[in-house]
Design an enzyme around this catalytic site. Structure first.
Site, mmCIF file in Angstrom:
data_model
loop_
_atom_site.group_PDB
_atom_site.id
_atom_site.type_symbol
_atom_site.label_atom_id
_atom_site.label_comp_id
_atom_site.label_asym_id
_atom_site.label_seq_id
_atom_site.Cartn_x
_atom_site.Cartn_y
_atom_site.Cartn_z
ATOM 1 N N GLU A 149 0.842 -1.202 0.000
ATOM 2 C CA GLU A 149 0.000 0.000 0.000
ATOM 3 C C GLU A 149 0.877 1.252 0.000
ATOM 4 O O GLU A 149 1.836 1.328 0.758
ATOM 5 C CB GLU A 149 -0.917 -0.030 1.241
ATOM 6 C CG GLU A 149 -1.862 1.124 1.326
ATOM 7 C CD GLU A 149 -2.638 1.332 0.021
ATOM 8 O OE1 GLU A 149 -3.308 0.390 -0.430
ATOM 9 O OE2 GLU A 149 -2.560 2.430 -0.549
ATOM 10 N N CYS A 261 6.066 5.311 8.779
ATOM 11 C CA CYS A 261 6.629 4.410 7.764
ATOM 12 C C CYS A 261 8.091 4.676 7.383
ATOM 13 O O CYS A 261 8.886 3.742 7.358
ATOM 14 C CB CYS A 261 5.766 4.444 6.506
ATOM 15 S SG CYS A 261 4.161 3.664 6.750
HETATM 16 N N1 LIG Z 1 -0.123 3.936 8.041
HETATM 17 C C1 LIG Z 1 0.370 4.136 6.822
HETATM 18 O O1 LIG Z 1 0.417 5.275 6.318
HETATM 19 C C2 LIG Z 1 0.830 2.970 5.981
HETATM 20 C C3 LIG Z 1 0.985 3.161 4.601
HETATM 21 C C4 LIG Z 1 1.379 2.082 3.824
HETATM 22 C C5 LIG Z 1 1.660 0.856 4.422
HETATM 23 N N2 LIG Z 1 1.530 0.694 5.754
HETATM 24 C C6 LIG Z 1 1.803 -0.622 6.332
HETATM 25 O O2 LIG Z 1 0.555 -1.279 6.550
HETATM 26 C C7 LIG Z 1 0.610 -2.117 7.712
HETATM 27 C C8 LIG Z 1 -0.459 -1.694 8.709
HETATM 28 O O3 LIG Z 1 -0.193 -0.363 9.084
HETATM 29 P P1 LIG Z 1 -1.273 0.520 9.876
HETATM 30 O O4 LIG Z 1 -0.722 1.894 9.903
HETATM 31 O O5 LIG Z 1 -2.613 0.275 9.306
HETATM 32 O O6 LIG Z 1 -1.152 -0.146 11.331
HETATM 33 P P2 LIG Z 1 -2.123 0.081 12.581
HETATM 34 O O7 LIG Z 1 -1.296 -0.113 13.781
HETATM 35 O O8 LIG Z 1 -2.894 1.348 12.400
HETATM 36 O O9 LIG Z 1 -3.178 -1.111 12.462
HETATM 37 C C9 LIG Z 1 -2.866 -2.457 12.656
HETATM 38 C C10 LIG Z 1 -4.126 -3.120 13.220
HETATM 39 O O10 LIG Z 1 -3.926 -4.529 13.248
HETATM 40 C C11 LIG Z 1 -4.572 -5.016 14.419
HETATM 41 N N3 LIG Z 1 -4.068 -6.344 14.743
HETATM 42 C C12 LIG Z 1 -2.889 -6.685 15.317
HETATM 43 N N4 LIG Z 1 -2.817 -8.023 15.483
HETATM 44 C C13 LIG Z 1 -3.985 -8.531 15.005
HETATM 45 C C14 LIG Z 1 -4.510 -9.855 14.921
HETATM 46 N N5 LIG Z 1 -3.813 -10.909 15.348
HETATM 47 N N6 LIG Z 1 -5.726 -10.015 14.385
HETATM 48 C C15 LIG Z 1 -6.443 -8.948 13.955
HETATM 49 N N7 LIG Z 1 -5.998 -7.682 14.019
HETATM 50 C C16 LIG Z 1 -4.771 -7.471 14.538
HETATM 51 C C17 LIG Z 1 -4.297 -3.958 15.472
HETATM 52 O O11 LIG Z 1 -5.186 -4.054 16.567
HETATM 53 C C18 LIG Z 1 -4.476 -2.688 14.650
HETATM 54 O O12 LIG Z 1 -5.801 -2.202 14.697
HETATM 55 C C19 LIG Z 1 2.049 -1.967 8.249
HETATM 56 O O13 LIG Z 1 2.826 -2.999 7.706
HETATM 57 C C20 LIG Z 1 2.494 -0.624 7.681
HETATM 58 O O14 LIG Z 1 3.897 -0.538 7.548
HETATM 59 C C21 LIG Z 1 1.097 1.730 6.565
#
Ligand SMILES: NC(=O)c1ccc[n+]([C@@H]2O[C@H](COP(=O)([O-])OP(=O)(O)OC[C@H]3O[C@@H](n4cnc5c(N)ncnc54)[C@H](O)[C@@H]3O)[C@@H](O)[C@H]2O)c1
Length: 324
Positions: A149, A261
């Site tokens: 993403e 990130c």
């Molecule tokens: N935030 C950004 O701007 C962005 C952009 C691109 C990519 N990413 C990538 O996307 C991924 C997610 O990032 P995010 O910012 O959404 O993280 P986040 O911390 O906002 O969300 C992660 C979610 O996963 C949940 N979770 C954890 N363990 C779980 C399980 N066993 N079962 C179900 N849910 C579970 C958590 O409770 C949390 O709500 C990461 O790898 C990040 O590097 C993030």
């Protein structure tokens, strides 16, 4: 299509809401019971322009559901998106504990035709590891896709709805076709869906963030040079930015990069490089320059207040290079 999105954080919630809005039946799953209870009542845990409206509209239309029940959401799903966090471990590498916990828990509940799509940012080889784990647990070859993403916080809906490109890493053409159908509504502006191997897709995400971080560290170093040599970085920036080979984006001097990130992804890519015997000189320099820039900011603040409040002792602390 019937879709389960595991992990309803920034990426998972935006992904789920946007896929629901294009007509899919989406269930967003999270282990955080409070978050899911709030979402069921229309409480959006993050602020992102347009997200609240999109979630409420699609939930009311019966296309977007929220649950903590992983098994029940995975059982009917044709596509299972993994969007849990992959935070940095002590050595800078990505911690995949949450991701593999989800894979192991959902394995017994998967349909034979389900495609497991990784949205989380994961090191090279992770999709292959997911396929191997699923094979051990289900006794069959499961289809996987790497679909990193690229959304930006603050413009997440717009970025998801109108992406510059969609990157999809697959092993089989049939899986590429499924992903092409899913993303077709988001690519009406002729922006491409790029099909490659899962390894190339995994790397693409890290390389994109490393490139953007490099531009920021570069312009900050040039700004520091300008200050010592009597130049004005804004004039220099304009002077180079009009060269179309260089451009203007990500060339604003400042405090350096932060957020959720860039710091972790630059370090994770460096950790991957070291693990395969490559010295990541550029990545290390980008990271070091970024950390030093926080010190430059602290010195500027000290100088500013020392000039404004002569005779007073000024100390600046708590500027964390990993913080936003
Ligand atoms: N935030 C950004 O701007 C962005 C952009 C691109 C990519 N990413 C990538 O996307 C991924 C997610 O990032 P995010 O910012 O959404 O993280 P986040 O911390 O906002 O969300 C992660 C979610 O996963 C949940 N979770 C954890 N363990 C779980 C399980 N066993 N079962 C179900 N849910 C579970 C958590 O409770 C949390 O709500 C990461 O790898 C990040 O590097 C993030």
């Amino acid at each position: 299509m019937k879709i389960a999105v595991i992990g309803t954080g920034y990426v998972g919630l935006v992904t789920g809401a946007c896929f629901a809005d294009s007509g899919n039946d989406v269930t967003c799953v999270d282990i955080d019971q409070e978050k899911i209870a709030g979402l069921r009542q229309g409480k959006i845990p993050i602020y992102e322009p347009g997200l609240s409206e999109l979630v409420l509209k699609n939930a009311a239309a019966g296309r977007l559901h929220f649950t903590t029940d992983l098994a029940a959401s995975v059982e009917p799903a044709e596509l299972v998106f993994l969007a849990v966090g992959t935070p940095p471990a002590a050595d800078g590498s990505a911690d995949l504990t949450a991701l593999f916990a989800v894979v192991d828990t959902m394995a017994p509940h998967l349909q034979s035709y389900a495609v497991i799509v990784t949205k989380s940012t994961v090191p090279v080889g992770t999709n292959a590891q997911i396929a191997a784990r699923l094979k051990v647990q289900t006794g069959r070859d499961c289809d996987i896709a790497s679909n990193p993403e690229f959304l930006k916080e603050g413009a997440a809906i717009d970025d998801f709805m109108r992406p510059d490109r969609v990157v999809v890493g697959v092993r089989r053409a049939a899986v590429a076709d499924v992903m092409q159908r899913l993303y077709a509504p988001f690519l009406r502006t002729e922006h491409p869906l790029l099909i490659m191997s899962p390894e190339s897709a995994e790397l693409t995400k890290y390389v994109a963030n490393a490139m953007l971080s490099t531009k920021i560290s570069f312009i900050n170093e040039m700004a520091n040079l300008c200050e010592r040599m009597g130049g004005d970085i804004n004039d220099v920036r304009r002077g180079i930015g009009h060269d179309t080979r260089i451009g203007f984006s990500f060339l604003f001097p400042g405090v350096g990069y932060g957020g959720s990130c860039f710091p972790k992804d630059v370090r994770a890519l460096a950790a991957m490089a070291r693990a395969c015997g490559v010295t990541p000189r550029m990545l290390e320099a980008v990271d070091q320059t970024n950390q030093a820039q926080k010190q430059v900011l602290a010195e500027r603040i000290e100088q500013h207040f020392a000039a404004a409040l002569p005779g007073r002792t000024i100390a600046v602390w708590g500027i964390d290079p990993m913080a936003e």
